[in-house]
Scaffold this active site. Sequence first.
Site, PDB file in Angstrom:
ATOM      1  N   THR A  41     111.978 -86.525 -40.218  1.00 11.57           N
ATOM      2  CA  THR A  41     113.308 -86.059 -39.817  1.00 11.57           C
ATOM      3  C   THR A  41     113.309 -84.582 -39.406  1.00 11.57           C
ATOM      4  OG1 THR A  41     114.236 -87.671 -41.314  1.00 11.57           O
ATOM      5  CG2 THR A  41     115.711 -85.939 -40.576  1.00 11.57           C
ATOM      6  N   HIS A  50     124.050 -74.434 -39.174  1.00  9.04           N
ATOM      7  CA  HIS A  50     125.513 -74.507 -39.139  1.00  9.04           C
ATOM      8  C   HIS A  50     126.138 -73.308 -39.854  1.00  9.04           C
ATOM      9  CE1 HIS A  50     125.677 -78.547 -37.478  1.00  9.04           C
ATOM     10  NE2 HIS A  50     124.679 -78.878 -38.284  1.00  9.04           N
ATOM     11  N   LYS A 249     128.830 -85.634 -36.826  1.00 13.51           N
ATOM     12  CA  LYS A 249     129.529 -84.525 -36.195  1.00 13.51           C
ATOM     13  C   LYS A 249     129.797 -84.820 -34.730  1.00 13.51           C
ATOM     14  CE  LYS A 249     127.754 -81.057 -39.339  1.00 13.51           C
ATOM     15  NZ  LYS A 249     126.872 -81.956 -40.125  1.00 13.51           N
ATOM     16  N   ARG A 310     118.663 -89.849 -40.168  1.00 14.89           N
ATOM     17  CA  ARG A 310     119.263 -89.089 -41.255  1.00 14.89           C
ATOM     18  C   ARG A 310     119.049 -89.866 -42.548  1.00 14.89           C
ATOM     19  NH1 ARG A 310     122.714 -89.841 -36.992  1.00 14.89           N
ATOM     20  NH2 ARG A 310     123.569 -88.018 -35.921  1.00 14.89           N
ATOM     21  N   ILE A 335     118.864 -85.423 -48.367  1.00 18.14           N
ATOM     22  CA  ILE A 335     119.056 -84.185 -47.598  1.00 18.14           C
ATOM     23  C   ILE A 335     119.309 -84.561 -46.130  1.00 18.14           C
ATOM     24  CG2 ILE A 335     118.160 -81.894 -47.086  1.00 18.14           C
ATOM     25  CD1 ILE A 335     118.538 -82.403 -50.085  1.00 18.14           C
ATOM     26  N   SER A 337     122.125 -84.141 -42.783  1.00 25.58           N
ATOM     27  CA  SER A 337     122.707 -82.946 -42.198  1.00 25.58           C
ATOM     28  C   SER A 337     123.766 -82.400 -43.154  1.00 25.58           C
ATOM     29  CB  SER A 337     123.352 -83.289 -40.853  1.00 25.58           C
ATOM     30  OG  SER A 337     123.589 -82.117 -40.147  1.00 25.58           O
ATOM     31  N   CYS A 400      98.523 -74.866 -20.588  1.00 23.67           N
ATOM     32  CA  CYS A 400      99.784 -75.565 -20.323  1.00 23.67           C
ATOM     33  C   CYS A 400     100.530 -74.781 -19.259  1.00 23.67           C
ATOM     34  CB  CYS A 400     100.619 -75.651 -21.594  1.00 23.67           C
ATOM     35  SG  CYS A 400     102.302 -76.214 -21.339  1.00 23.67           S
ATOM     36  N   CYS A 437     106.348 -81.328 -17.583  1.00 24.74           N
ATOM     37  CA  CYS A 437     105.366 -82.371 -17.266  1.00 24.74           C
ATOM     38  C   CYS A 437     104.942 -83.135 -18.509  1.00 24.74           C
ATOM     39  CB  CYS A 437     104.191 -81.831 -16.462  1.00 24.74           C
ATOM     40  SG  CYS A 437     102.740 -81.369 -17.400  1.00 24.74           S
TER      41      CYS A 437
HETATM   42  C1  FAD Z   1     119.897 -86.805 -35.739  1.00 22.81           C
HETATM   43  C2  FAD Z   1     119.868 -85.709 -36.754  1.00 22.81           C
HETATM   44  C3  FAD Z   1     120.417 -84.463 -36.474  1.00 22.81           C
HETATM   45  C4  FAD Z   1     120.417 -83.445 -37.416  1.00 22.81           C
HETATM   46  N1  FAD Z   1     120.878 -82.226 -37.077  1.00 22.81           N
HETATM   47  C5  FAD Z   1     120.870 -81.227 -38.009  1.00 22.81           C
HETATM   48  C6  FAD Z   1     121.325 -79.922 -37.688  1.00 22.81           C
HETATM   49  O1  FAD Z   1     121.636 -79.636 -36.534  1.00 22.81           O
HETATM   50  N2  FAD Z   1     121.391 -78.989 -38.640  1.00 22.81           N
HETATM   51  C7  FAD Z   1     121.010 -79.257 -39.922  1.00 22.81           C
HETATM   52  O2  FAD Z   1     121.131 -78.396 -40.758  1.00 22.81           O
HETATM   53  N3  FAD Z   1     120.518 -80.462 -40.257  1.00 22.81           N
HETATM   54  C8  FAD Z   1     120.434 -81.450 -39.316  1.00 22.81           C
HETATM   55  N4  FAD Z   1     119.931 -82.676 -39.641  1.00 22.81           N
HETATM   56  C9  FAD Z   1     119.425 -82.885 -40.968  1.00 22.81           C
HETATM   57  C10 FAD Z   1     118.020 -82.318 -41.150  1.00 22.81           C
HETATM   58  O3  FAD Z   1     117.212 -82.677 -40.072  1.00 22.81           O
HETATM   59  C11 FAD Z   1     117.442 -82.862 -42.409  1.00 22.81           C
HETATM   60  O4  FAD Z   1     118.335 -82.620 -43.446  1.00 22.81           O
HETATM   61  C12 FAD Z   1     116.116 -82.241 -42.802  1.00 22.81           C
HETATM   62  O5  FAD Z   1     115.204 -82.287 -41.720  1.00 22.81           O
HETATM   63  C13 FAD Z   1     115.546 -82.989 -43.967  1.00 22.81           C
HETATM   64  O6  FAD Z   1     114.303 -82.436 -44.287  1.00 22.81           O
HETATM   65  P1  FAD Z   1     113.453 -83.094 -45.442  1.00 22.81           P
HETATM   66  O7  FAD Z   1     112.277 -82.223 -45.608  1.00 22.81           O
HETATM   67  O8  FAD Z   1     114.308 -83.334 -46.607  1.00 22.81           O
HETATM   68  O9  FAD Z   1     113.052 -84.522 -44.899  1.00 22.81           O
HETATM   69  P2  FAD Z   1     111.883 -84.931 -43.900  1.00 22.81           P
HETATM   70  O10 FAD Z   1     111.735 -84.011 -42.801  1.00 22.81           O
HETATM   71  O11 FAD Z   1     112.093 -86.368 -43.573  1.00 22.81           O
HETATM   72  O12 FAD Z   1     110.596 -84.782 -44.790  1.00 22.81           O
HETATM   73  C14 FAD Z   1     110.243 -85.719 -45.750  1.00 22.81           C
HETATM   74  C15 FAD Z   1     108.754 -85.875 -45.725  1.00 22.81           C
HETATM   75  O13 FAD Z   1     108.348 -86.726 -46.787  1.00 22.81           O
HETATM   76  C16 FAD Z   1     107.274 -87.499 -46.350  1.00 22.81           C
HETATM   77  N5  FAD Z   1     107.152 -88.686 -47.183  1.00 22.81           N
HETATM   78  C17 FAD Z   1     107.969 -89.762 -47.222  1.00 22.81           C
HETATM   79  N6  FAD Z   1     107.489 -90.689 -48.062  1.00 22.81           N
HETATM   80  C18 FAD Z   1     106.332 -90.201 -48.550  1.00 22.81           C
HETATM   81  C19 FAD Z   1     105.371 -90.717 -49.442  1.00 22.81           C
HETATM   82  N7  FAD Z   1     105.501 -91.919 -49.996  1.00 22.81           N
HETATM   83  N8  FAD Z   1     104.303 -89.958 -49.727  1.00 22.81           N
HETATM   84  C20 FAD Z   1     104.142 -88.730 -49.169  1.00 22.81           C
HETATM   85  N9  FAD Z   1     105.033 -88.212 -48.314  1.00 22.81           N
HETATM   86  C21 FAD Z   1     106.119 -88.932 -48.022  1.00 22.81           C
HETATM   87  C22 FAD Z   1     107.652 -87.818 -44.941  1.00 22.81           C
HETATM   88  O14 FAD Z   1     106.527 -88.216 -44.193  1.00 22.81           O
HETATM   89  C23 FAD Z   1     108.280 -86.530 -44.457  1.00 22.81           C
HETATM   90  O15 FAD Z   1     107.358 -85.695 -43.812  1.00 22.81           O
HETATM   91  C24 FAD Z   1     119.878 -83.698 -38.684  1.00 22.81           C
HETATM   92  C25 FAD Z   1     119.304 -84.928 -38.956  1.00 22.81           C
HETATM   93  C26 FAD Z   1     119.247 -85.918 -37.974  1.00 22.81           C
HETATM   94  C27 FAD Z   1     118.562 -87.191 -38.250  1.00 22.81           C
END
Ligand code: FAD
Lengths: 494, 439
Positions: A41, A50, A249, A310, A335, A337, A400, A437
């Site tokens: 994600t 934000h 949003k 998400r 976690i 958005s 690149c 590209c």
């Molecule tokens: C469409 C969209 C738009 C968004 N826009 C915004 C925005 O504009 N502003 C904002 O603040 N937030 C935004 N968000 C939210 C934000 O992207 C997320 O809240 C954030 O990236 C979450 O980070 P994370 O590290 O918790 O999760 P992730 O990035 O998903 O990281 C979790 C990690 O855990 C790993 N994992 C999973 N299972 C295992 C396992 N069994 N063993 C080992 N590793 C594992 C995964 O591979 C992954 O790398 C958006 C989300 C989406 C989907």
Amino acid sequence: MLYDFAIIGAGVTGTAIARELSKYKVSAIVIEKLSDVACETSKANSGIIHAGYDAPSGSWKAKMNVRSNPLYDDICKELYIPFRRLGSLVVALAGQGTDYIEELYQHGVERDIPVEIIKELSQIKKMEPNITDDVEVVLHAPTAGVISPFTLAIALAENANINGVEFVFNAPVQAIENMGKFFIVDTPGKSFQARAIINASGLFADEISRMAGDESFKITPRKGEYILLDKMGDYVRKVLFPVPTKKSKGILVSPTVDGNVFLGPNARDQDSKLDNSTSLHGLDEVIEGGRKLIPRIPLVESITNFAGLRAVSSTNDFIIGESKVTPKLFQAAGIQSPGLSSCLGIAEEVVDAVKASGIELKLKENFNPTREKPIVFAELPWSERDALAQWNKQFGHIICRCETVTEGEIVQAIRRPVGARTVDGVKFRTRVGMGRCQGGFCTPRVIKILARELGVEEDEIVKREPSTKYFFGETKEFRQPRAASVNGSEVARP
Amino acid sequence: MMQKETDVAVIGGGPAGLAAAIEANKGGCSVTIIERDDGLGGILQQCIHPGFGLHEFKEELAGPEYAQRYIDMLGETKVDVMLGTMVLDMTPKKEILAINEQGVVKVQAKAIVLAMGCRERTRGAIKIPGYRPTGVYTAGTAQRFVNIEGFMPGTRYVILGSGDIGMIMARRLTWEGAKVEAVVEIMSYPSGLIRNKVQCLDDFGIPLYLSHTVVRVHGKDRVTGITIARVDENWKMVPGTEIFFSCDTLLLSVGLIPENEVSRKAGIRLARTNGPEVNQFLQTNVEGVFACGNVLQVHDLVDNVAIEAKRAGAMAAMYATGIRLPSINSPDAVPLVAGRGIGYVLPIKVNTGVDLALASRIGPVNVSLRVKRPVDDVYVRVKNGAKEVYKKFFKHLRPSEMVIFELSAAALNAIDKAQPIEAYLEPKPAKELSEAKVA
Ligand SMILES: Cc1cc2nc3c(=O)[nH]c(=O)nc-3n(C[C@H](O)[C@H](O)[C@H](O)COP(=O)(O)OP(=O)(O)OC[C@H]3O[C@@H](n4cnc5c(N)ncnc54)[C@H](O)[C@@H]3O)c2cc1C
Ligand SMILES: Cc1cc2nc3c(=O)[nH]c(=O)nc-3n(C[C@H](O)[C@H](O)[C@H](O)COP(=O)(O)OP(=O)(O)OC[C@H]3O[C@@H](n4cnc5c(N)ncnc54)[C@H](O)[C@@H]3O)c2cc1C
């Protein structure tokens, strides 16, 4: 070895926590399923920091967002992360009423966030010349910003690594055994022992939590699709939100920190946590939504489309803190958005919870808050480009053409702490292949450099995970001569 | 920083750049070719199939062989070649900034020839939904992998787009033992040359699906399959017509776009072709900067590239030796517009009232155009107000085949500059046709 902490997941949440913990005298390892940081994600989202007026009052989302937003200026300076406070506009169209805008305005005032309501069309048009004529009123929040989410995660990971945190990739956690005084975390290749677990595994946080004995929440995926356009100067200047729906949003139009423009995301609930594919109707929905804000948005400039998921929790809020069921399991789950905007605060909150659980944390005297500044050729003045190429000729070799990235930068990305091991790893660290590209020109060249630097054959280089190979053997002409050179005899070419 | 002065700088060392440089040198100028690759020849180096130079050398050469002829000719001149040098910036004052492994190079030229070629359109440009796995390549990238690096990008392929590169790759991959399941084309006719359809698809039994497009890429890590579907006249997918192919690779041959970053930086105006706007002297709106080859318009035959490039080279040499060529910005430049049935036509403007001595020195003017869609039995007509400038009958015309014809200096001098010049198609009246049949 017995680690103090095993952090599961290397998205922005996991890497922010790793960096926060690395300020203390602890041993920690980040265990990541995929081939690099920010592969799920954290790489496919809107990249918006934000302002913080949006989430419901009293929620973790609101608290964390408001607490984190002001922290980005310093950390982005310390870690050389591109970040621009462009400001955002929530755009109410004719007939949509002003209630929503006023509610957000109230949030802003209560939370001490600078906000203003603008009704004068000429004033709005001055801020955003290409906005629809249908606009009735906007909420302007100058502290909203744009960031590159994967650069954020990469920089946090590098810095955590410099300060002693280890990283392991391609290591999906499959089981967790609670031994009372410590946990055993099993991945296919290796097991890791740790006194405490930090669950930052995004979409899979419910599964990791269950492995550790806590089944108190569920995560469901909600897809958002995007269309990314080429760089377009200041055609779009601020982050533009429509009046949102219950689920998201809404479809925005916004510049990225690198000057591209994107449309999206839509919002669709789905069962699969793996399906990040885009669909025809989804992309059509994105276009329709984008046009409501910028009617003449030039879609011919489209360079790619993608989707992110998400991680929506059953509490519909972030879940942060020590598990009530499993002591020494710390959650950073659900976690969704604004998770990107909140990760710095979440990391502090998790560390506070660790301290509160009775684990003693002692600050390091020699914590290094920064990382080596990455060289970005495209941003340098000519005199510096000249000096750089004379110092190391790899910086005079453009790989690149769209993003003007040199061989020197690619080598640097591979050799840095938590360095690139894959083509996407190079791409997300240097912008190689991110231009119009889309890697058509540079991919063969990047594969060569990776193979040389890592000391492997070109056909062993992958895009991301081991299952994303580029090649299926050699052509007829090459099979024989290459084989021939191995046993030293001369073979004529067919 | 290395500094250098030259009469004519040629950006790009493909067939266009080579031909232009040799010609400019003949015009008595010092010439410098600046090429980002480590060798000359441009895209031809990876086109190892025969089919080049049939008109010019009366032989079917492979791409690298054709390029070699020009490289040999260049060897006999004093043209200076800078390899491994990428041009990043250019000013209207004709100062070029480039970089190579020795550092930054600043080249001050009196005239510049743009010959940067083109790039391929990508998946993003055409909105193909689905996953983003490995195994999706543009046809040209695949061609480089196979012909230069010696690696096979896959074993079973679907190719989207019936452009020449895609069709040539279909045959190349089949020769290498791979299976090409289908070539898929959104138009109702093939977009490449007919000879390529016959020699590369039909001869190998590779099916061509016209009026179809890719509607989904399957496979999260590596391509596992492609779904195609029929499209209606508006290119909207017709539900229920989906066909699934199991495969590991999707090649895209969906068009080429002139490489115009550097041109933009110098303030050069771009036309509908995405290449620079030029007049009959191949001069852009920035005086002394000329364009030729694929950076101006995407060519299907290298012979035509050479003709165009020689002209650009000659013009640049004239300009560099002090002869002022009429400007496209002048009020005497009359627009040449694409009328009914014409996709585009070049030059964008034609200067009238050209000094007679100059006009006779330059000779007739080449006009090139492409039709919008395949048509039979039509006249290509060019009119200036009521006045006929050109008229010729064609039995078949296809978008894949560029039409090139000459306008004499006399015809141009008679142009009324108050009226635009229009090129258009006119169907041959049915009566004339049936008479022709009887005869
Ligand atoms: C469409 C969209 C738009 C968004 N826009 C915004 C925005 O504009 N502003 C904002 O603040 N937030 C935004 N968000 C939210 C934000 O992207 C997320 O809240 C954030 O990236 C979450 O980070 P994370 O590290 O918790 O999760 P992730 O990035 O998903 O990281 C979790 C990690 O855990 C790993 N994992 C999973 N299972 C295992 C396992 N069994 N063993 C080992 N590793 C594992 C995964 O591979 C992954 O790398 C958006 C989300 C989406 C989907
Ligand atoms: C795959 C393919 C198959 C073809 N098959 C045939 C055929 O069978 N028969 C036929 O007659 N024609 C064929 N053609 C058409 C013809 O060969 C091409 O149109 C011709 O090669 C175009 O020449 P060019 O010099 O304009 O461009 P290119 O050959 O692309 O050369 C452009 C050069 O400019 C350089 N360059 C670009 N930007 C910069 C910069 N900023 N700084 C420095 N250097 C730069 C590039 O590296 C390159 O070397 C084919 C074309 C392709 C692509």
